[in-house]
Design an enzyme around this catalytic site. Structure first.
Site, PDB file in Angstrom:
ATOM      1  N   GLU A  37      21.794 -37.178  34.963  1.00  8.95           N
ATOM      2  CA  GLU A  37      20.350 -37.304  34.788  1.00  8.95           C
ATOM      3  C   GLU A  37      20.008 -37.301  33.290  1.00  8.95           C
ATOM      4  O   GLU A  37      19.169 -38.065  32.823  1.00  8.95           O
ATOM      5  CB  GLU A  37      19.659 -36.130  35.509  1.00  8.95           C
ATOM      6  CG  GLU A  37      18.155 -36.040  35.333  1.00  8.95           C
ATOM      7  CD  GLU A  37      17.404 -37.182  35.998  1.00  8.95           C
ATOM      8  OE1 GLU A  37      18.003 -37.876  36.826  1.00  8.95           O
ATOM      9  OE2 GLU A  37      16.221 -37.374  35.639  1.00  8.95           O
ATOM     10  N   TYR A  38      20.684 -36.438  32.543  1.00 17.31           N
ATOM     11  CA  TYR A  38      20.479 -36.394  31.090  1.00 17.31           C
ATOM     12  C   TYR A  38      20.782 -37.778  30.497  1.00 17.31           C
ATOM     13  O   TYR A  38      20.018 -38.307  29.706  1.00 17.31           O
ATOM     14  CB  TYR A  38      21.389 -35.330  30.465  1.00 17.31           C
ATOM     15  CG  TYR A  38      21.235 -35.220  28.969  1.00 17.31           C
ATOM     16  CD1 TYR A  38      20.349 -34.306  28.403  1.00 17.31           C
ATOM     17  CD2 TYR A  38      21.952 -36.055  28.105  1.00 17.31           C
ATOM     18  CE1 TYR A  38      20.188 -34.216  27.032  1.00 17.31           C
ATOM     19  CE2 TYR A  38      21.798 -35.979  26.737  1.00 17.31           C
ATOM     20  CZ  TYR A  38      20.912 -35.057  26.199  1.00 17.31           C
ATOM     21  OH  TYR A  38      20.753 -34.982  24.840  1.00 17.31           O
ATOM     22  N   GLU A 116      31.335 -10.053  18.800  1.00 19.13           N
ATOM     23  CA  GLU A 116      31.294 -11.452  19.255  1.00 19.13           C
ATOM     24  C   GLU A 116      32.724 -11.898  19.519  1.00 19.13           C
ATOM     25  O   GLU A 116      33.634 -11.406  18.862  1.00 19.13           O
ATOM     26  CB  GLU A 116      30.727 -12.343  18.135  1.00 19.13           C
ATOM     27  CG  GLU A 116      29.328 -11.996  17.724  1.00 19.13           C
ATOM     28  CD  GLU A 116      29.005 -12.455  16.293  1.00 19.13           C
ATOM     29  OE1 GLU A 116      29.819 -13.189  15.699  1.00 19.13           O
ATOM     30  OE2 GLU A 116      27.955 -12.068  15.797  1.00 19.13           O
ATOM     31  N   LYS A 118      35.925 -14.021  18.939  1.00 16.56           N
ATOM     32  CA  LYS A 118      36.377 -14.797  17.779  1.00 16.56           C
ATOM     33  C   LYS A 118      36.789 -16.162  18.300  1.00 16.56           C
ATOM     34  O   LYS A 118      37.803 -16.303  18.978  1.00 16.56           O
ATOM     35  CB  LYS A 118      37.540 -14.106  17.076  1.00 16.56           C
ATOM     36  CG  LYS A 118      37.946 -14.824  15.806  1.00 16.56           C
ATOM     37  CD  LYS A 118      38.833 -13.949  14.955  1.00 16.56           C
ATOM     38  CE  LYS A 118      39.040 -14.526  13.565  1.00 16.56           C
ATOM     39  NZ  LYS A 118      39.694 -15.814  13.540  1.00 16.56           N
ATOM     40  N   LYS A 292      31.141  -6.406  13.894  1.00 17.66           N
ATOM     41  CA  LYS A 292      30.341  -6.418  12.664  1.00 17.66           C
ATOM     42  C   LYS A 292      29.366  -5.254  12.657  1.00 17.66           C
ATOM     43  O   LYS A 292      28.723  -4.986  13.679  1.00 17.66           O
ATOM     44  CB  LYS A 292      29.531  -7.719  12.587  1.00 17.66           C
ATOM     45  CG  LYS A 292      30.384  -8.958  12.558  1.00 17.66           C
ATOM     46  CD  LYS A 292      29.559 -10.233  12.618  1.00 17.66           C
ATOM     47  CE  LYS A 292      30.504 -11.424  12.635  1.00 17.66           C
ATOM     48  NZ  LYS A 292      29.817 -12.688  12.880  1.00 17.66           N
ATOM     49  N   LYS A 316      42.297  -8.781  16.982  1.00 11.00           N
ATOM     50  CA  LYS A 316      42.951  -9.895  17.672  1.00 11.00           C
ATOM     51  C   LYS A 316      43.461  -9.494  19.067  1.00 11.00           C
ATOM     52  O   LYS A 316      43.838  -8.346  19.296  1.00 11.00           O
ATOM     53  CB  LYS A 316      44.140 -10.398  16.828  1.00 11.00           C
ATOM     54  CG  LYS A 316      43.761 -10.830  15.429  1.00 11.00           C
ATOM     55  CD  LYS A 316      42.942 -12.091  15.409  1.00 11.00           C
ATOM     56  CE  LYS A 316      43.777 -13.321  15.510  1.00 11.00           C
ATOM     57  NZ  LYS A 316      44.247 -13.858  14.257  1.00 11.00           N
ATOM     58  N   CYS A 410      64.170 -46.608  32.779  1.00  8.25           N
ATOM     59  CA  CYS A 410      63.371 -45.637  33.523  1.00  8.25           C
ATOM     60  C   CYS A 410      64.310 -44.763  34.348  1.00  8.25           C
ATOM     61  O   CYS A 410      65.156 -45.291  35.084  1.00  8.25           O
ATOM     62  CB  CYS A 410      62.395 -46.385  34.443  1.00  8.25           C
ATOM     63  SG  CYS A 410      61.594 -45.292  35.628  1.00  8.25           S
ATOM     64  N   CYS A 433      57.538 -48.936  40.595  1.00  4.72           N
ATOM     65  CA  CYS A 433      58.508 -47.839  40.400  1.00  4.72           C
ATOM     66  C   CYS A 433      58.120 -46.685  41.320  1.00  4.72           C
ATOM     67  O   CYS A 433      56.947 -46.293  41.384  1.00  4.72           O
ATOM     68  CB  CYS A 433      58.489 -47.403  38.940  1.00  4.72           C
ATOM     69  SG  CYS A 433      59.393 -45.878  38.611  1.00  4.72           S
TER      70      CYS A 433
END
Ligand code: IVH
Length: 670
Positions: A37-38, A116, A118, A292, A316, A410, A433
């Site tokens: 639709e967009y 947040e 990373k 933070k 991490k 092949c 194939c």
């Protein structure tokens, strides 16, 4: 919208609608309309603007399709460099960081934090003046960045104009341009099929896309953006990171929906554990969380080290990369004849899953990486991304390693293989194939295509080997009598299979288009095509140039489609499919509202539907599918091995249902 309105009014309304849809989709993660639709609205706007170029503005959504190619990128020098982050590799190091903060700023350091994810992408700085995007530049070395404005303008999540009546006179926002894993996989598959460069991970692909000289290529790459850093503003007062995240959303810039505010270090630790647990459900690659200090005054007090702030740290996640050995390299033949070298590995656990095969993509990739048979290598598995060999560890060689050579014939049908000049892919040219035949049929019956339960890889191989199948149309000629003599075929399973085959005839148009297995036509492209053509016949009859003009399709795919339908063998198969009663029903584009106001959280593994399908079905019915449980959640759908989310639902008194009950809610006879 009626045509009585003047073209100018229509253009303005369409622009408003498209801006709003972008905001709902990227900032609120709560779209109001389907992608198709967009696209329809966007196409209408493109047509109107083409007829009335005097009304085109710089911030129209049509200006996101990419300007003319450039010759290079300017470099800017920043006064306030974009910094990097100190890493904490485990909980101990994180706690050390927080204690150091307290030592340096005093008791005030026992403060609240913003956490947040990373995001593993590419850092970019955006400048807005009087609400208009005027510059985008990469981080570069922090001080010197490259100006990529034209490319950033094509990213749908980056608004060309800030929302609201009174945007700040000046705004500097830093954030990450990134890609969803699903979009990465699909693009890499297309690159591989077309014999072009494959990218090692979504971050490399994002970086490569931002550095394209032709912004039209960037436009086709499904890049996204999340804001995370305040680089300064005029005309607004912002005092904390949390306030910043709230403000950017108001301005129409997305930030991570997974960001959270934590009142102390213990809350940060819980946040980390929750995100780590949900990592696999998050559609993008994240490699940790960034913690933070919330208040800007305290951030200032904490200050900086040489290249990183003392008020933030990247904690991490454990690695998704492990060491193992390549026992051998086999070659697989795909649906379109591409020969893919696959490393057979000494099985190793990566991120909790045992990996014993990993793709090596093509001959050039093996050479580029310098991988030998017998090498110790790093293998990487990230979420749903196919495991892959990252690099060899040459120090561990003992001299018995051997180079890989692409076979001349092949491995399945012994036809001489071809490698088109300029392409990385080696192909078996024999469309008959057995490997190609099997893969085509397996693809046709697969879950996202005609979804014929019971017709999996093993059975397809058996049926082709017994000459019962040569193409997809043959599936509909199978009978109980033809199936029963097969080895390990019980009467009950044969009966079920015949029923499933019959039921698969009631498929949808996007599934049918996808099922045909046209090179480069993945499910997303199939959905786009189905939004333009009401029936498969319309698509077959459509002119190549017309298909090429569809947003999200383009000339390369259009040529593949034309080539596919021009082949008499494919035409014969399609005719027989139609005779079997397979039409591909059009799907409703605007969502129904049965589940409006209801919020679902999925946890654990479901058996009959994938999580993606389940979420899509909920959204189609106007409901919401979110990742974490809160008191606002209507249902938690618990599959097998449901974990912490189930416990949380029980704690909050949220209704927990199983997969069967969920399917009943959808009203589907599965
Ligand atoms: S803040 C002064 N927040 O990580 C703080 N960075 O290692 C600078 N990154 O170059 C960065 N997600 O590309 C911050 N939520 C986030 C992030 C994030 C990803 C990247 C960013 C930066 C790198 C630093």
């Amino acid at each position: 919208m009626t045509s009585r309105r003047s073209p100018k009014q229509q253009i303005e309304e369409l622009r408003e609608q498209l801006h709003r849809h972008n905001y709902r989709y990227y900032v609120l993660s709560d779209p109001l309309v389907s992608d198709a639709e967009y696209d329809r609205l966007l196409r209408r706007l493109i047509e109107l603007e083409a007829d009335h170029p005097e009304f085109v503005t710089d911030d129209s959504p049509t200006q996101k399709v990419g300007a003319a190619p450039q010759t290079g990128f300017d470099v800017i020098k920043r006064e306030k460099p974009m910094l990097s982050l100190e890493n904490a590799m485990d909980r101990e190091e994180f706690v050390e960081w927080s204690e150091r903060l307290v030592r340096e700023v005093g008791e005030e350091g026992r403060t609240d934090f913003v956490c947040e994810p990373k995001i593993d992408g590419v850092a970019v700085e955006l400048l807005y003046r009087d609400g208009a995007l005027v510059q985008a530049a990469t981080r570069g070395d922090g001080t010197n960045g490259e100006v990529v404005t034209e490319n950033a303008r094509t990213v749908r999540a980056i608004p060309l104009r800030l929302r609201g009546e009174n945007p700040p006179a000046y705004l500097n926002v830093r954030g990450e341009v990134y890609m969803h894993k699903k979009d990465f996989d699909e693009l890499n598959r297309r690159q591989e099929e077309a014999g072009e460069k494959v990218y090692a991970n979504p971050r490399n692909l994002t970086a490569g896309s931002l550095k394209q000289l032709d912004p039209k290529i960037t436009a086709s790459r499904h890049l996204r953006f999340a804001a995370y850093g305040f680089g300064g503003a005029e005309g607004v007062e912002i005092e904390s990171q949390w306030q910043f995240l709230e403000a950017v959303r108001e301005w129409g810039l997305p930030c991570s929906p997974h960001a959270g505010r934590c009142k102390d270090i213990d809350a940060v630790i819980r946040f980390y554990e929750r995100v780590l647990e949900e990592r696999g459900d998050i559609p993008l690659e994240i490699d940790g969380i960034v913690v933070k200090v919330n208040a800007f005054t305290l951030q200032e007090k904490a200050g900086f080290r040489a290249r990183s702030p003392k008020w933030a740290v990247a904690w991490k996640f454990p690695s998704q990369e492990e060491r193992t050995r390549i026992l051998d390299i086999d070659v697989q033949v795909g649906r379109t004849g591409t020969l893919t070298p696959v490393a057979r590995l000494q099985p190793v656990k990566v991120g909790g899953v045992t990996v014993s095969n990993a793709t090596l993509h093509n001959e050039d990739e093996i050479k580029k990486k310098g991988v030998l048979i017998g090498d110790w290598v790093f293998v990487r598995r990230a979420g749903d991304v196919i495991p892959e060999v990252v690099a060899p560890i040459p120090d561990l060689r003992d001299g018995n390693e051997k180079p890989f050579r692409m076979p001349k014939k092949c491995p399945v049908c012994r036809t001489l293989v071809v490698r088109v000049e300029g392409e990385a892919a080696t192909r078996c040219p024999n469309v008959e194939c057995d490997a190609q035949v099997k893969e085509r049929i397996r693809h046709f019956a697969s879950r996202e295509a005609l979804d014929i339960e019971g017709l999996g890889e093993k059975l397809v191989v058996q049926l082709v080997d017994h000459k019962l199948l040569r193409n997809a149309a043959d599936i509909y000629d199978l009978t109980l009598e033809s199936l029963l003599p097969l080895e390990r075929m019980a009467e009950k399973s044969a009966e079920n299979l015949i029923t499933n085959i019959k039921e698969s005839k009631e498929t949808t148009l996007p599934r049918l288009i996808f099922a045909l297995g046209i090179r480069n036509v993945g499910i997303t492209v199939a959905e786009t095509l189905a939004a333009h053509y009401a029936t498969i016949d319309e698509l077959v009859r459509a002119k190549q140039e017309e298909i090429a003009g569809i947003y999200g399709v383009g000339p390369v795919i259009a040529a593949e489609i034309a080539r596919f339908f021009a082949d008499p063998r494919n035409r014969r198969v399609m005719k027989r499919l139609a005779e079997s009663g397979i039409r591909g029903r059009a799907v409703a584009l605007v969502s129904s509202k049965e589940l409006q106001g209801k919020t679902f959280v999925f946890t654990g593994t479901m058996v009959r539907v994938s999580r993606e399908q389940a979420e899509a079905e909920v959204k189609k019915r106007g409901g919401k599918a979110v990742k974490s449980v809160s008191s606002k959640t209507t249902y938690v759908v618990a599959g097998e091995k449901a974990g912490a989310k189930l416990a949380r639902a029980e704690k909050l008194g949220v209704e927990v249902i199983d997969e069967e009950a969920f399917l009943r809610i959808l009203g589907e006879e599965q």
